[in-house]
Each structure stands twice: as structure tokens, then as C-alpha cells.
Motif scaffolding. Structure first.
Motif, PDB file in Angstrom:
ATOM      1  N   UNK A 127      -4.653   0.768   6.366  1.00 24.78           N
ATOM      2  CA  UNK A 127      -4.194   0.940   7.831  1.00 24.78           C
ATOM      3  C   UNK A 127      -3.833  -0.433   8.171  1.00 24.78           C
ATOM      4  N   UNK A 128      -4.557  -1.579   7.665  1.00 25.82           N
ATOM      5  CA  UNK A 128      -4.348  -2.994   7.915  1.00 25.82           C
ATOM      6  C   UNK A 128      -2.869  -3.304   7.175  1.00 25.82           C
ATOM      7  N   UNK A 129      -2.828  -2.541   5.818  1.00 26.27           N
ATOM      8  CA  UNK A 129      -1.538  -2.976   5.019  1.00 26.27           C
ATOM      9  C   UNK A 129      -0.408  -2.150   5.735  1.00 26.27           C
ATOM     10  N   UNK A 130      -0.679  -1.014   6.362  1.00 29.89           N
ATOM     11  CA  UNK A 130       0.567  -0.328   7.168  1.00 29.89           C
ATOM     12  C   UNK A 130       1.003  -1.224   8.454  1.00 29.89           C
ATOM     13  N   UNK A 131      -0.001  -1.707   9.105  1.00 27.31           N
ATOM     14  CA  UNK A 131       0.147  -2.680  10.131  1.00 27.31           C
ATOM     15  C   UNK A 131       0.995  -3.938  10.069  1.00 27.31           C
ATOM     16  N   UNK A 132       0.806  -4.308   8.848  1.00 27.20           N
ATOM     17  CA  UNK A 132       1.728  -5.527   8.260  1.00 27.20           C
ATOM     18  C   UNK A 132       3.036  -5.063   7.890  1.00 27.20           C
ATOM     19  N   UNK A 133       3.240  -4.081   7.354  1.00 30.28           N
ATOM     20  CA  UNK A 133       4.527  -3.590   7.009  1.00 30.28           C
ATOM     21  C   UNK A 133       5.180  -3.096   8.220  1.00 30.28           C
ATOM     22  N   UNK A 134       4.510  -2.404   9.104  1.00 34.03           N
ATOM     23  CA  UNK A 134       5.149  -2.127  10.513  1.00 34.03           C
ATOM     24  C   UNK A 134       5.591  -3.377  11.252  1.00 34.03           C
ATOM     25  N   UNK A 135       4.870  -4.344  11.214  1.00 35.35           N
ATOM     26  CA  UNK A 135       5.053  -5.584  12.083  1.00 35.35           C
ATOM     27  C   UNK A 135       6.282  -6.274  11.294  1.00 35.35           C
ATOM     28  N   UNK A 195       1.418   9.684  -2.509  1.00 35.22           N
ATOM     29  CA  UNK A 195       0.892  10.647  -3.490  1.00 35.22           C
ATOM     30  C   UNK A 195      -0.236   9.951  -4.201  1.00 35.22           C
ATOM     31  N   UNK A 196      -1.042  11.082  -4.687  1.00 34.49           N
ATOM     32  CA  UNK A 196      -2.391  10.378  -5.597  1.00 34.49           C
ATOM     33  C   UNK A 196      -2.079   9.762  -6.466  1.00 34.49           C
ATOM     34  N   UNK A 197      -2.796   8.366  -6.581  1.00 34.73           N
ATOM     35  CA  UNK A 197      -2.506   7.332  -7.519  1.00 34.73           C
ATOM     36  C   UNK A 197      -1.744   6.525  -7.034  1.00 34.73           C
ATOM     37  N   UNK A 198      -1.156   6.312  -6.002  1.00 42.40           N
ATOM     38  CA  UNK A 198      -0.289   5.176  -5.299  1.00 42.40           C
ATOM     39  C   UNK A 198      -1.395   4.352  -4.896  1.00 42.40           C
ATOM     40  N   UNK A 199      -1.068   3.040  -4.631  1.00 39.79           N
ATOM     41  CA  UNK A 199      -1.924   2.154  -4.218  1.00 39.79           C
ATOM     42  C   UNK A 199      -2.552   2.540  -2.700  1.00 39.79           C
ATOM     43  N   UNK A 200      -1.661   3.140  -1.962  1.00 48.15           N
ATOM     44  CA  UNK A 200      -2.271   3.429  -0.414  1.00 48.15           C
ATOM     45  C   UNK A 200      -3.141   4.632  -0.592  1.00 48.15           C
ATOM     46  N   UNK A 201      -3.063   5.433  -1.658  1.00 43.08           N
ATOM     47  CA  UNK A 201      -4.182   6.453  -1.858  1.00 43.08           C
ATOM     48  C   UNK A 201      -5.613   5.957  -2.200  1.00 43.08           C
ATOM     49  N   UNK A 202      -5.412   4.992  -3.301  1.00 43.80           N
ATOM     50  CA  UNK A 202      -6.696   4.488  -3.807  1.00 43.80           C
ATOM     51  C   UNK A 202      -7.321   3.475  -2.926  1.00 43.80           C
ATOM     52  N   UNK A 203      -6.668   2.983  -2.072  1.00 43.97           N
ATOM     53  CA  UNK A 203      -7.408   2.028  -0.681  1.00 43.97           C
ATOM     54  C   UNK A 203      -8.162   2.361  -0.059  1.00 43.97           C
ATOM     55  N   UNK A 204      -9.086   2.062   0.538  1.00 40.66           N
ATOM     56  CA  UNK A 204      -9.941   2.077   1.739  1.00 40.66           C
ATOM     57  C   UNK A 204      -9.079   2.416   2.894  1.00 40.66           C
ATOM     58  N   UNK A 205      -9.515   3.702   3.726  1.00 38.46           N
ATOM     59  CA  UNK A 205      -8.733   3.819   4.513  1.00 38.46           C
ATOM     60  C   UNK A 205      -8.351   2.725   5.837  1.00 38.46           C
ATOM     61  N   UNK A 206      -9.341   1.785   6.047  1.00 39.69           N
ATOM     62  CA  UNK A 206      -9.224   0.343   6.991  1.00 39.69           C
ATOM     63  C   UNK A 206      -8.361  -0.449   6.069  1.00 39.69           C
ATOM     64  N   UNK A 207      -8.265  -0.710   4.927  1.00 37.84           N
ATOM     65  CA  UNK A 207      -7.513  -1.644   4.256  1.00 37.84           C
ATOM     66  C   UNK A 207      -5.891  -1.109   4.156  1.00 37.84           C
ATOM     67  N   UNK A 267       0.734  -1.291   0.018  1.00 35.60           N
ATOM     68  CA  UNK A 267       0.083  -0.091   0.017  1.00 35.60           C
ATOM     69  C   UNK A 267       0.973   1.205  -0.134  1.00 35.60           C
ATOM     70  N   UNK A 268       2.063   1.162  -0.445  1.00 35.44           N
ATOM     71  CA  UNK A 268       2.953   2.163  -0.403  1.00 35.44           C
ATOM     72  C   UNK A 268       3.760   2.359   0.912  1.00 35.44           C
ATOM     73  N   UNK A 269       4.519   3.263   0.984  1.00 34.46           N
ATOM     74  CA  UNK A 269       5.628   3.268   2.064  1.00 34.46           C
ATOM     75  C   UNK A 269       4.903   4.030   3.113  1.00 34.46           C
ATOM     76  N   UNK A 270       4.161   5.017   2.754  1.00 34.79           N
ATOM     77  CA  UNK A 270       3.284   5.877   3.462  1.00 34.79           C
ATOM     78  C   UNK A 270       3.551   6.281   4.823  1.00 34.79           C
ATOM     79  N   UNK A 271       3.195   5.633   5.875  1.00 35.47           N
ATOM     80  CA  UNK A 271       2.809   5.939   7.150  1.00 35.47           C
ATOM     81  C   UNK A 271       4.382   5.509   7.986  1.00 35.47           C
TER      82      UNK A 271
END
Length: 156
Positions: A124-132, A110-122, A99-103
Motif C-alpha cells: 500500500x505504501x508503494x502504491x501511495x508513492x506511485x499514486x503521488x 499476478x502471483x510472483x510479482x513484487x506487489x504480491x510478495x510484499x507485505x500488504x502495508x508495504x 511494487x507492480x502497477x497493481x492498483x
């Protein structure tokens, strides 16, 4: 035609390198991180890709008939931190961030990146996986992991 393709590829490579990626890594949503967990910049990516993988391993390839390249690439299979030999030399890690490196870092979403297009909950879940993943690899301290995890959980 070849010149136009070469210039286009070089432009893509430089643009990707400023985001801590190579053209191939941008297609696979993977990023090059420094040992401290920050995203590698243009200079760092150039050193990793051109100096270490290109020149150093290029010389070793000529001497060892590609054995050095095979060993360097397969090094990550037996390595506990999953680093290839050139990552060990430079002090970098490659992480998958669907979902992008984002947070996870200072890299902006940036607009157009997968993290921008995904729903906020999705997202956040992707960011949690990356954080882990970053925490398990030892790139985030326990304190930093918990702080960023709490921030992502607030988004849910």
C-alpha cells in the motif's frame, strides 16, 4: 543457438509489451502509460518502440549521425513532465512502480510479482508513492487521486 535466443527474446518482448513494458522496463519495474494514465497495450508499445524509436529515429540517426537519438533521449532532462522526445510524439509516460502497477491501473497483480510478495502495508505504501507520482505528473485528476489514495489508506 542464435535462433533459439532470438525466439526467446521475441517471446519475452511480446509478453512484456502486453503489460506495457519492454524487456528492459520489466527488469527495472517501469511501465509505459498512455496520456490518460492507462497502461499501454501491445499495439501502443509496438508503435512507440518499433515505429517511432526504431524506424523514425533510425532514419534520423542515419541523417544526423546519432545526434537525433542523443537529443531525443536527453530531452527528458529539461522537460517538466520528464518525457523523452519519442514519449512526446506518442503521448506516453514511463513510470517507476516498484511494487507492480497493481492498483494504479487495470493491470492485474499476478502471483510472483513484487506487489504480491510484499507485505500488504508495504504494498500500500508503494502504491501511495506511485499514486503521488502519477498525480504530480498530471496523469490523475485531483478527484481520481483522492479516491485511489483513500482506497490505499484503507488497506493500511
Amino acid at each position: 543457438m542464435v535462433l533459439i535466443l532470438a525466439v526467446a527474446y521475441l517471446t519475452w518482448a511480446v509478453a512484456a509489451a502486453t503489460r506495457g513494458q519492454t524487456p528492459g522496463k520489466s527488469l527495472l519495474n517501469t511501465y509505459i502509460l498512455r496520456e490518460d494514465g492507462s497502461v499501454a497495450g501491445l499495439g501502443y508499445v509496438i508503435v512507440r518502440e518499433l515505429v517511432i524509436k526504431g524506424i523514425l529515429f533510425g532514419v534520423l540517426i542515419a541523417i544526423t549521425l546519432y545526434i537525433a537519438w542523443i537529443v531525443g533521449a536527453l530531452w527528458c532532462i529539461g522537460d517538466t513532465s520528464r518525457q523523452c522526445l519519442w514519449d512526446k510524439i506518442v503521448g506516453s509516460r514511463v513510470v517507476y512502480a516498484p511494487y507492480g502497477i497493481g492498483q494504479i491501473s487495470s493491470l492485474p497483480v499476478t502471483v510472483g510479482s513484487p506487489s504480491h510478495e510484499a507485505a500488504p502495508a508495504q504494498r500500500a505504501a508503494g502504491n501511495l508513492e506511485t499514486l503521488q507520482d502519477l498525480h504530480e505528473r498530471g496523469l490523475l485528476t485531483d478527484e481520481e487521486y483522492e479516491k485511489r489514495r483513500a482506497r490505499e489508506l484503507e488497506r493500511l
